[in-house]
Design a protein around this motif. Structure first.
Motif, PDB file in Angstrom:
ATOM      1  N   ALA A  67      -1.057  -0.369 -12.771  1.00  0.00           N
ATOM      2  CA  ALA A  67      -1.607   0.986 -12.727  1.00  0.00           C
ATOM      3  C   ALA A  67      -2.548   1.161 -11.537  1.00  0.00           C
ATOM      4  O   ALA A  67      -2.533   2.202 -10.867  1.00  0.00           O
ATOM      5  CB  ALA A  67      -2.340   1.301 -14.031  1.00  0.00           C
ATOM      6  N   ILE A  68      -3.354   0.161 -11.250  1.00  0.00           N
ATOM      7  CA  ILE A  68      -4.260   0.222 -10.099  1.00  0.00           C
ATOM      8  C   ILE A  68      -3.463   0.278  -8.805  1.00  0.00           C
ATOM      9  O   ILE A  68      -3.753   1.060  -7.889  1.00  0.00           O
ATOM     10  CB  ILE A  68      -5.220  -0.978 -10.101  1.00  0.00           C
ATOM     11  CG1 ILE A  68      -6.187  -0.879 -11.293  1.00  0.00           C
ATOM     12  CG2 ILE A  68      -6.007  -1.044  -8.794  1.00  0.00           C
ATOM     13  CD1 ILE A  68      -7.044  -2.113 -11.503  1.00  0.00           C
ATOM     14  N   MET A  69      -2.431  -0.562  -8.704  1.00  0.00           N
ATOM     15  CA  MET A  69      -1.600  -0.597  -7.503  1.00  0.00           C
ATOM     16  C   MET A  69      -0.823   0.710  -7.298  1.00  0.00           C
ATOM     17  O   MET A  69      -0.557   1.121  -6.168  1.00  0.00           O
ATOM     18  CB  MET A  69      -0.607  -1.761  -7.596  1.00  0.00           C
ATOM     19  CG  MET A  69      -1.231  -3.137  -7.641  1.00  0.00           C
ATOM     20  SD  MET A  69      -2.034  -3.595  -6.086  1.00  0.00           S
ATOM     21  CE  MET A  69      -0.607  -3.748  -5.000  1.00  0.00           C
ATOM     22  N   ALA A  93       0.505   4.200 -14.704  1.00  0.00           N
ATOM     23  CA  ALA A  93       1.276   3.325 -13.809  1.00  0.00           C
ATOM     24  C   ALA A  93       2.594   3.992 -13.410  1.00  0.00           C
ATOM     25  O   ALA A  93       2.971   4.000 -12.230  1.00  0.00           O
ATOM     26  CB  ALA A  93       1.544   1.982 -14.492  1.00  0.00           C
ATOM     27  N   ILE A  94       3.303   4.569 -14.377  1.00  0.00           N
ATOM     28  CA  ILE A  94       4.571   5.239 -14.097  1.00  0.00           C
ATOM     29  C   ILE A  94       4.332   6.516 -13.300  1.00  0.00           C
ATOM     30  O   ILE A  94       5.080   6.833 -12.361  1.00  0.00           O
ATOM     31  CB  ILE A  94       5.320   5.586 -15.405  1.00  0.00           C
ATOM     32  CG1 ILE A  94       5.492   4.334 -16.281  1.00  0.00           C
ATOM     33  CG2 ILE A  94       6.671   6.220 -15.095  1.00  0.00           C
ATOM     34  CD1 ILE A  94       6.360   3.269 -15.712  1.00  0.00           C
ATOM     35  N   LEU A  95       3.274   7.263 -13.651  1.00  0.00           N
ATOM     36  CA  LEU A  95       2.978   8.519 -12.963  1.00  0.00           C
ATOM     37  C   LEU A  95       2.705   8.286 -11.480  1.00  0.00           C
ATOM     38  O   LEU A  95       3.113   9.090 -10.628  1.00  0.00           O
ATOM     39  CB  LEU A  95       1.775   9.201 -13.613  1.00  0.00           C
ATOM     40  CG  LEU A  95       1.357  10.545 -12.994  1.00  0.00           C
ATOM     41  CD1 LEU A  95       2.476  11.576 -13.155  1.00  0.00           C
ATOM     42  CD2 LEU A  95       0.068  11.056 -13.638  1.00  0.00           C
ATOM     43  N   GLY A  96       2.009   7.191 -11.159  1.00  0.00           N
ATOM     44  CA  GLY A  96       1.738   6.884  -9.759  1.00  0.00           C
ATOM     45  C   GLY A  96       3.018   6.750  -8.956  1.00  0.00           C
ATOM     46  O   GLY A  96       3.107   7.199  -7.806  1.00  0.00           O
ATOM     47  N   VAL A  97       4.028   6.156  -9.566  1.00  0.00           N
ATOM     48  CA  VAL A  97       5.320   5.986  -8.899  1.00  0.00           C
ATOM     49  C   VAL A  97       6.006   7.337  -8.723  1.00  0.00           C
ATOM     50  O   VAL A  97       6.473   7.694  -7.636  1.00  0.00           O
ATOM     51  CB  VAL A  97       6.232   5.042  -9.706  1.00  0.00           C
ATOM     52  CG1 VAL A  97       7.622   4.975  -9.093  1.00  0.00           C
ATOM     53  CG2 VAL A  97       5.617   3.658  -9.784  1.00  0.00           C
ATOM     54  N   VAL A  98       6.062   8.125  -9.806  1.00  0.00           N
ATOM     55  CA  VAL A  98       6.738   9.428  -9.764  1.00  0.00           C
ATOM     56  C   VAL A  98       6.042  10.368  -8.776  1.00  0.00           C
ATOM     57  O   VAL A  98       6.702  11.070  -7.995  1.00  0.00           O
ATOM     58  CB  VAL A  98       6.766  10.051 -11.175  1.00  0.00           C
ATOM     59  CG1 VAL A  98       7.310  11.477 -11.131  1.00  0.00           C
ATOM     60  CG2 VAL A  98       7.600   9.195 -12.122  1.00  0.00           C
ATOM     61  N   ALA A  99       4.702  10.379  -8.793  1.00  0.00           N
ATOM     62  CA  ALA A  99       3.944  11.276  -7.917  1.00  0.00           C
ATOM     63  C   ALA A  99       4.092  10.899  -6.445  1.00  0.00           C
ATOM     64  O   ALA A  99       3.908  11.757  -5.564  1.00  0.00           O
ATOM     65  CB  ALA A  99       2.468  11.263  -8.318  1.00  0.00           C
ATOM     66  N   SER A 100       4.425   9.635  -6.161  1.00  0.00           N
ATOM     67  CA  SER A 100       4.575   9.204  -4.771  1.00  0.00           C
ATOM     68  C   SER A 100       5.889   9.672  -4.155  1.00  0.00           C
ATOM     69  O   SER A 100       6.124   9.469  -2.966  1.00  0.00           O
ATOM     70  CB  SER A 100       4.492   7.676  -4.688  1.00  0.00           C
ATOM     71  OG  SER A 100       5.641   7.088  -5.278  1.00  0.00           O
ATOM     72  N   GLY A 101       6.745  10.295  -4.973  1.00  0.00           N
ATOM     73  CA  GLY A 101       8.007  10.803  -4.457  1.00  0.00           C
ATOM     74  C   GLY A 101       9.217   9.968  -4.813  1.00  0.00           C
ATOM     75  O   GLY A 101      10.353  10.335  -4.497  1.00  0.00           O
ATOM     76  N   VAL A 102       8.997   8.844  -5.495  1.00  0.00           N
ATOM     77  CA  VAL A 102      10.113   7.992  -5.916  1.00  0.00           C
ATOM     78  C   VAL A 102      10.844   8.672  -7.078  1.00  0.00           C
ATOM     79  O   VAL A 102      10.212   9.138  -8.029  1.00  0.00           O
ATOM     80  CB  VAL A 102       9.623   6.598  -6.350  1.00  0.00           C
ATOM     81  CG1 VAL A 102      10.777   5.772  -6.922  1.00  0.00           C
ATOM     82  CG2 VAL A 102       8.989   5.876  -5.181  1.00  0.00           C
TER      83      VAL A 102
END
Length: 426
Positions: A178-180, A258-267
């Motif tokens: 989640a931090i990463m 953790a999942i939101l960070g990935v989705v929000a980055s455009g992945v």
């Protein structure tokens, strides 16, 4: 009377015996907290979180909040009623309404079987990501390891230790990811309370995957083994149930971030097929191959601890039909048989583990209000006889009744969409 008794001091060794007795009771209490927590954050919840976060983005935070609030209302009531009465849920239900416990037991066992097929499927996915094993082989290994744990004559302490270690490991690894992932925390906090979109099917599924079916009773049934039952132990029960809810709530939100960070980055996570593994994709997007391995470790830990929880709790409901057969070693054998049946069914039909994991959450969300309604009836009208004359707090009953009505209404609105997860409805 001994000299020690006459002098008012404890006999030699009494202090050690008291400490040993307290330690024996502490194990099941800690085990109950983590059995509830690891059951509530199993592979189904992880897959559901990835699937729905990919679909709803930060708005999924609202579903997390609703699930935690319902979890609080449900678990506080179930833990208190089960431990005050000093009996398992099926026996309490039968005492209040003839054969209601039998109906509840059938629903829990059927729902637990569906859950456990999904949990074993999750073990296959986890070992596939961690070690590259074929998912069917990974599921087989997961099921056999869980069976091995229950084949020990004194399985209780082993179960407590396993779920504690796995639970802590899952929390630590998920926090790192989640931090990463660097999620948009501000947007997530806003949509936790004011979502841009609300999906009742999503909420019903996530509630079912975190508190539905067997999960409702897992911690309470394990807590009975501590011996701290009866109205006089309400405070310790309250403290344990709150701790369990806090652990699960924190874990749910951290995983979502953790999942939101990935989705929000455009992945973009691939949800195009039933065999997709969206959670694995998300972890891989954050840390590459290492992220995929970390996901595998978290997912497998969640899977095997949930296999243990589902099998143990479902087996405890079998005592509703026969206390003589399903007690002691008989209960352990029933648990082993339950895992074996789940494993065989998965090996025969479990071709789309991710779809199974999402579906069983929704299915158990449909079961949840049935059991809750029985216990709300007991709390309102039968506390004097069923609950040993305990004066049940009205505020807790109001919360439980609201959760029951909410879960009924959401379930009625979500039956079609839930079965669509397996391509059955629609």
């Amino acid at each position: 009377m001994t000299e020690a008794q006459q002098s008012g001091t404890a006999a030699p060794g009494a202090g050690e015996r008291a400490k040993s007795f307290a330690k024996r009771r502490r194990g099941p209490i800690i085990g109950a907290i983590f059995l509830m927590a690891t059951s509530a954050i199993g592979p189904g919840f992880i897959t559901q979180t990835a699937t729905f976060t990919a679909q709803l983005g930060a708005a999924f935070a609202f579903a997390i909040l609703v699930s935690v609030l319902i979890d609080f209302a449900v678990q506080m009531n179930i833990w208190r009623m089960v431990t005050v009465a000093g009996k398992r849920a099926g026996d309490i239900a039968n005492e209040a309404v003839p054969y209601a416990g039998h109906v509840l037991a059938v629903l829990i066992v059927v729902g637990g079987l569906a859950f456990n097929i999904g949990n074993i499927a999750g073990g296959g996915l986890g070992l596939n990501a961690l070690l590259g094993l074929d998912p069917k082989l990974g599921g087989l290994i997961t099921g056999l390891l869980a069976i091995g744990i229950f084949l020990f004559k004194k399985a209780g302490p082993i179960v407590d230790a396993v779920v504690l270690i796995l639970g802590i490991g899952m929390i630590v690894l998920t926090i790192v990811v989640a931090i990463m992932a660097a999620p948009p925390i501000g947007d997530a906090l806003r949509q936790t309370f004011v979502p841009d979109e609300i999906s009742f099917a999503t909420i019903t599924t996530i509630v079912g995957g975190t508190v539905g079916g067997y999960i409702t009773y897992a911690g309470a049934h394990r807590y009975l083994d501590s011996g701290n039952t009866g109205p006089e132990h309400v405070k310790s029960v309250h403290r344990a149930s709150v701790n369990g809810i806090l652990v699960t709530g924190i874990m749910r939100y951290v995983l979502f971030l953790a999942i939101l960070g990935v989705v929000a980055s455009g992945v973009t996570l691939d949800l195009s097929t039933q065999a997709s593994n969206p959670a694995g994709q998300a972890f891989g997007a954050v840390l590459g191959d290492a992220g995929l391995r970390i996901f595998g470790a978290i997912f497998w830990a969640a899977a095997i601890s949930s296999v243990i929880g589902a099998a143990y709790t479902s087996a405890t409901f079998l005592s509703t039909f026969s206390k003589r057969i399903f007690a002691g070693w008989g209960l352990q054998l029933a648990t082993v048989a339950f895992i074996a049946v789940s494993l065989v069914v998965y090996l025969l039909v479990g071709t789309a583990p991710a779809a199974i994991l999402v579906f069983v959450g929704g299915f158990n969300g449909l079961i949840l209000p049935i059991g809750l309604s029985i216990f709300m009836y007991i709390g309102w009208f039968r506390s004097k006889d069923v609950l040993r004359g305990y004066r049940y707090p009205k505020w807790l009953l109001v919360l439980g009744t609201l959760a029951t009505l909410l879960s009924f209404s959401m379930g009625a609105a979500s039956i079609g969409p839930i079965f669509e997860f397996l391509g059955i409805g629609g």
